[in-house]
Design a protein around this motif. Structure first.
Motif, short mmCIF file in Angstrom:
data_model
loop_
_atom_site.label_atom_id
_atom_site.label_comp_id
_atom_site.label_asym_id
_atom_site.label_seq_id
_atom_site.Cartn_x
_atom_site.Cartn_y
_atom_site.Cartn_z
N GLY A 64 37.23 26.35 30.53
CA GLY A 64 37.08 27.69 29.97
C GLY A 64 35.63 28.12 29.94
O GLY A 64 34.87 27.73 30.83
N PRO A 65 35.22 28.84 28.94
CA PRO A 65 35.98 29.59 27.95
C PRO A 65 36.50 30.90 28.53
O PRO A 65 36.06 31.33 29.59
CB PRO A 65 34.95 29.82 26.85
N ASP A 66 37.41 31.57 27.78
CA ASP A 66 38.04 32.77 28.32
C ASP A 66 37.73 34.04 27.53
O ASP A 66 37.37 35.05 28.11
CB ASP A 66 39.56 32.57 28.38
N THR A 67 37.89 34.02 26.22
CA THR A 67 37.69 35.23 25.43
C THR A 67 36.21 35.46 25.15
O THR A 67 35.39 34.54 25.24
CB THR A 67 38.43 35.12 24.09
N PRO A 68 35.83 36.68 24.78
CA PRO A 68 34.44 36.94 24.42
C PRO A 68 33.93 35.98 23.34
O PRO A 68 32.80 35.46 23.44
CB PRO A 68 34.46 38.39 23.95
N VAL A 72 30.83 33.18 23.72
CA VAL A 72 29.66 33.11 22.83
C VAL A 72 29.56 31.74 22.19
O VAL A 72 28.48 31.13 22.13
CB VAL A 72 29.74 34.22 21.76
N GLU A 73 30.71 31.21 21.73
CA GLU A 73 30.71 29.89 21.09
C GLU A 73 30.24 28.81 22.05
O GLU A 73 29.42 27.95 21.71
CB GLU A 73 32.11 29.57 20.56
N ALA A 74 30.74 28.85 23.29
CA ALA A 74 30.35 27.85 24.29
C ALA A 74 28.87 27.98 24.64
O ALA A 74 28.16 26.98 24.79
CB ALA A 74 31.20 28.00 25.53
N ALA A 75 28.40 29.22 24.75
CA ALA A 75 26.98 29.43 25.07
C ALA A 75 26.08 28.86 23.99
O ALA A 75 25.06 28.22 24.28
CB ALA A 75 26.71 30.92 25.26
N HIS A 76 26.47 29.05 22.73
CA HIS A 76 25.67 28.51 21.64
C HIS A 76 25.78 26.99 21.56
O HIS A 76 24.78 26.29 21.35
CB HIS A 76 26.10 29.15 20.32
N GLY A 94 33.26 40.35 27.47
CA GLY A 94 32.52 39.10 27.32
C GLY A 94 31.04 39.26 27.57
O GLY A 94 30.20 38.67 26.86
N ALA A 95 30.67 40.05 28.58
CA ALA A 95 29.25 40.22 28.90
C ALA A 95 28.49 40.85 27.74
O ALA A 95 27.42 40.38 27.36
CB ALA A 95 29.10 41.07 30.16
N ALA A 101 24.70 38.32 21.44
CA ALA A 101 24.42 37.01 20.86
C ALA A 101 23.10 36.43 21.38
O ALA A 101 22.77 35.29 21.06
CB ALA A 101 25.57 36.06 21.17
N GLY A 102 22.38 37.20 22.20
CA GLY A 102 21.07 36.75 22.67
C GLY A 102 21.11 35.89 23.91
O GLY A 102 20.11 35.21 24.22
N VAL A 103 22.22 35.91 24.65
CA VAL A 103 22.33 35.12 25.88
C VAL A 103 22.16 36.06 27.07
O VAL A 103 22.92 37.03 27.22
CB VAL A 103 23.70 34.40 25.97
N PHE A 104 21.18 35.79 27.93
CA PHE A 104 20.97 36.61 29.11
C PHE A 104 22.18 36.49 30.03
O PHE A 104 22.64 35.38 30.34
CB PHE A 104 19.71 36.19 29.87
N THR A 105 22.70 37.63 30.50
CA THR A 105 23.97 37.64 31.22
C THR A 105 23.83 38.29 32.59
O THR A 105 23.36 39.43 32.70
CB THR A 105 25.05 38.39 30.41
N LEU A 106 24.23 37.56 33.62
CA LEU A 106 24.30 38.07 35.00
C LEU A 106 25.76 38.19 35.38
O LEU A 106 26.50 37.20 35.35
CB LEU A 106 23.59 37.12 35.96
N ALA A 107 26.20 39.39 35.72
CA ALA A 107 27.58 39.61 36.16
C ALA A 107 27.61 39.74 37.68
O ALA A 107 26.96 40.63 38.24
CB ALA A 107 28.15 40.87 35.51
N VAL A 108 28.35 38.85 38.34
CA VAL A 108 28.53 38.93 39.78
C VAL A 108 29.76 39.78 40.03
O VAL A 108 30.85 39.47 39.54
CB VAL A 108 28.70 37.53 40.40
N ILE A 109 29.59 40.87 40.77
CA ILE A 109 30.67 41.84 40.95
C ILE A 109 30.89 42.10 42.44
O ILE A 109 30.08 41.73 43.28
CB ILE A 109 30.36 43.16 40.22
N ASP A 110 32.00 42.73 42.73
CA ASP A 110 32.33 43.13 44.10
C ASP A 110 32.75 44.59 44.10
O ASP A 110 33.93 44.92 44.17
CB ASP A 110 33.43 42.24 44.68
#
Length: 361
Positions: A64-68, A72-76, A94-95, A101-110
């Motif tokens: 996982g994780p799956d939900t927002p 966040v919990e996994a990132a922390h 999720g992004a 939560a202070g985690v830099f987020t890169l979304a790979v999109i198409d």
């Protein structure tokens, strides 16, 4: 700054395919080369070669994780500085939750951001841009920036090191070597269809077909080759870049492997196998980076329409098999379009943004 900790959230399996995992693996290799700690989060189902690819690089695989909230919990819990999201299935919220939560987020999109609110967006497709945007332009109303186009194509070490210094020249051969593959699992069953179309060209060839599943292999083995034709099914292999560079013609899906084919200067004929490939497929074909074989539903259709689509594809393939200059022209345009430095540009952009954010804290 202490060692950067990077997570990559993606999934792979017989029905999902492996495109998301392969491009995340390319990013992982680049982050590792920059001294970062890297982990992959997600599900990798029934793909021993894929889990072996991660293990050989020392990259842990976490579920996982799956939900927002779970993201966040996994990132922390893993003390992540950066989390890359590469999925069509995750909740788009999720992004934004990660950013908050202070985690830099890169979304790979198409082509579609799916409403994600990320710090940075990457669309590596040829000519890619979101509506009204230019490459690296600000996303209206959103905080992130867009890295768009094949200059940001994510390619693994094995592809980059196999890239020839110049595009391959025209070579006259009596029995061309043809490589056919449709992702790591061929989730849509394209290999048997295109094997029959290749045989229908009547042209001599030495055809290697990568079969992602036993049922696909059984179907390919049922196809009877014509005179001067050899059909050799093989399982997924880490030697794919070498097989590509050795082939006189490659037949493949218009997915993430397109950029590998371009980087390696492969003369290629592409099939659009799922809807989300259509826009990229159209652009690539329009600019002469690969030949067009049509869409898979057309090639599998019954009746007159299906027969006509298969006959057209067979004529296209026969033209390529019998014309070294035509193959060389495709290879040269493809080779010049993807230079293999895309992942370095993406990681440069991530590191610049992360360091800038750190400096302002």
């Amino acid at each position: 700054m202490s060692t950067l900790r990077v997570g990559l959230r993606c999934d792979a399996g017989p029905q999902r395919g492996v495109g998301h995992l392969v491009r995340c693996l390319a990013l992982a290799e680049e982050f590792l080369a920059r001294g970062a700690h890297v982990a992959v989060f997600g599900t990798v189902e029934r793909l021993p070669w894929a889990t072996a690819e991660l293990a050989s690089r020392g990259i842990p695989l976490h579920p996982g994780p799956d939900t927002p909230a779970e993201l966040v919990e996994a990132a922390h819990r893993h003390e992540l500085d950066v989390l890359v999201l590469d999925s069509y299935e995750l909740d788009p919220a999720g992004a934004g939750a990660l950013r908050a939560a202070g985690v830099f987020t890169l979304a790979v999109i198409d082509g579609d951001s799916r409403g994600q609110v990320a710090d940075l967006y990457l669309d590596q497709n040829f000519g890619a841009e979101l509506p009204g945007l230019r490459s690296a332009a600000e996303l209206p109303g959103l905080p992130g920036r867009l890295l768009a186009g094949s200059g940001y194509a994510l390619l693994r070490d094995s592809v980059i090191t196999a890239r020839p210094p110049v595009p391959p020249p025209a070579m006259t051969v009596s029995r061309p070597r043809v490589l056919s593959f449709f992702g790591g699992t061929d989730a849509v069953g394209a290999a048997p269809v295109l094997t029959r179309v290749l045989v229908a060209t009547g042209h001599p060839m030495d055809l290697t077909v990568i079969v992602g599943r036993p049922e696909i292999e059984a179907e390919v083995e049922d196809v009877a080759p014509g005179r001067g034709q050899i059909i050799r099914p093989i399982p997924p292999t880490s030697s794919l870049p070498t097989l590509i560079t050795e082939a006189d013609l490659v037949v493949s899906a218009a997915g993430t492997s397109t950029w590998e084919l371009c980087c390696l200067g492969a003369p290629a004929a592409l099939v659009c196998v799922v809807d989300n490939q259509r826009e990229s497929y159209t652009r690539v074909v329009r600019h002469g980076l690969a030949a067009a074989l049509g869409e898979l539903p057309e090639l599998t259709a019954a009746g007159v329409a299906g027969r006509a689509a298969r006959a057209t594809a067979a004529r296209t393939l026969h033209g390529l098999l019998s014309s070294p200059p035509r193959r060389a022209a495709l290879a040269a345009r493809a080779w010049s379009t993807v230079d293999g430095q895309g992942r370095a540009r993406v990681v440069d952009a991530v590191l610049t943004a992360v360091h800038a954010a750190t400096d302002t804290d």
